[in-house]
Scaffold this motif. Sequence first.
Motif, PDB file in Angstrom:
ATOM      1  N   SER A  55     -10.347   6.260  25.142  1.00 21.87           N
ATOM      2  CA  SER A  55      -8.930   5.770  25.379  1.00 21.87           C
ATOM      3  C   SER A  55      -8.373   5.526  26.778  1.00 21.87           C
ATOM      4  CB  SER A  55      -7.628   6.819  24.728  1.00 21.87           C
ATOM      5  OG  SER A  55      -8.110   6.960  23.494  1.00 21.87           O
ATOM      6  N   ASP A 175      -7.193   0.943  19.544  1.00 19.99           N
ATOM      7  CA  ASP A 175      -7.434   2.115  20.068  1.00 19.99           C
ATOM      8  C   ASP A 175      -7.362   2.846  18.879  1.00 19.99           C
ATOM      9  OD1 ASP A 175      -8.267   4.454  21.089  1.00 19.99           O
ATOM     10  OD2 ASP A 175      -6.851   4.651  22.637  1.00 19.99           O
ATOM     11  N   GLU A 176      -8.243   3.191  18.060  1.00 17.17           N
ATOM     12  CA  GLU A 176      -8.277   3.748  16.866  1.00 17.17           C
ATOM     13  C   GLU A 176      -7.335   3.141  15.975  1.00 17.17           C
ATOM     14  OE1 GLU A 176      -9.152   7.793  16.766  1.00 17.17           O
ATOM     15  OE2 GLU A 176     -10.249   7.852  18.306  1.00 17.17           O
TER      16      GLU A 176
HETATM   17 MG    MG Z   1      -8.998   8.174  22.179  1.00 14.88          MG
END
Ligand code: MG
Length: 254
Positions: A55, A175-176
């Motif tokens: 991240s 991000d995810e």
């Molecule tokens: Mg992360």
Amino acid sequence: MSTPASPAAPASAPLVAVREVQKHFGDHHVLKDVDLDVARGEVVVIVGPSGSGKSTLCRCLNRLETITSGTITIDGVPLPSEGRGLADLRAEVGMVFQSFNLFAHRTVLDNVALAPHIVSKVPLKKAREEGLALLDRVGIADKADRFPGELSGGQQQRAAIARALAMKPKLMLFDEPTSALDPEMVSEVLDVITSLAEEGMTMVVVTHEMGFARRAADRVIFMDDGRIVEDTTPERFFTHAESDRARAFLSKIL
Ligand code: MG
Ligand code: ADP
């Protein structure tokens, strides 16, 4: 008749170039000597254990975080540290997070149309027309006049993707994007991301969805403890990961 081979084009410059990037949070060294190129149209999937810096790397790419040293250039332009250039960068780099971050008190269409109108000065009527086309592209045009809270998680995340696309970014960061979704909604979001990839969008995707990584990635980056430990093809990563750390990670996740 066979087509003559076209003359070799000069290797085009990468859209994203990360060089010797270090990032510290106080004493904590979270990105260590990170080097990464992303070519135009390329889909780079980043995997790795929690806390490995995935991240933070994404957030550095759109300057939500500053780097301690090194350089990041996007389309040949070094990341600005502040001011006007930063707004331009934010328009060029779309980001979709785990949580959808839609404005709760705005309709879905307003969520998509307002940034182009306010930031890029697109006339509201045009911004709304383009917004509706984007909602159609992600399969939720029928939700345009609803509020985010009336949508399922998968629909909200598709709205968040449409909102990012509305700024016509050169690069999309995910991000995810499916980590907060109920399992039955994961594929509808991954399908949208896959179709963007097929249309040639350059993207960096952090995910634990290994099936998606295998299908959609041009390259897989494995991060561990702030370093890029492997940078390879999905085929090689999933069948012949070189490092013990990647093999240990895969044995837990697959
Ligand atoms: Mg992360
Ligand atoms: P990942 O996304 O791979 O799980 P992160 O990039 O979120 O990893 O975090 C990498 C490391 O940096 C972790 O040890 C995390 O605790 C630390 N970290 C992340 N953001 C901050 C912050 N704002 N302040 C201090 N430490 C942070």
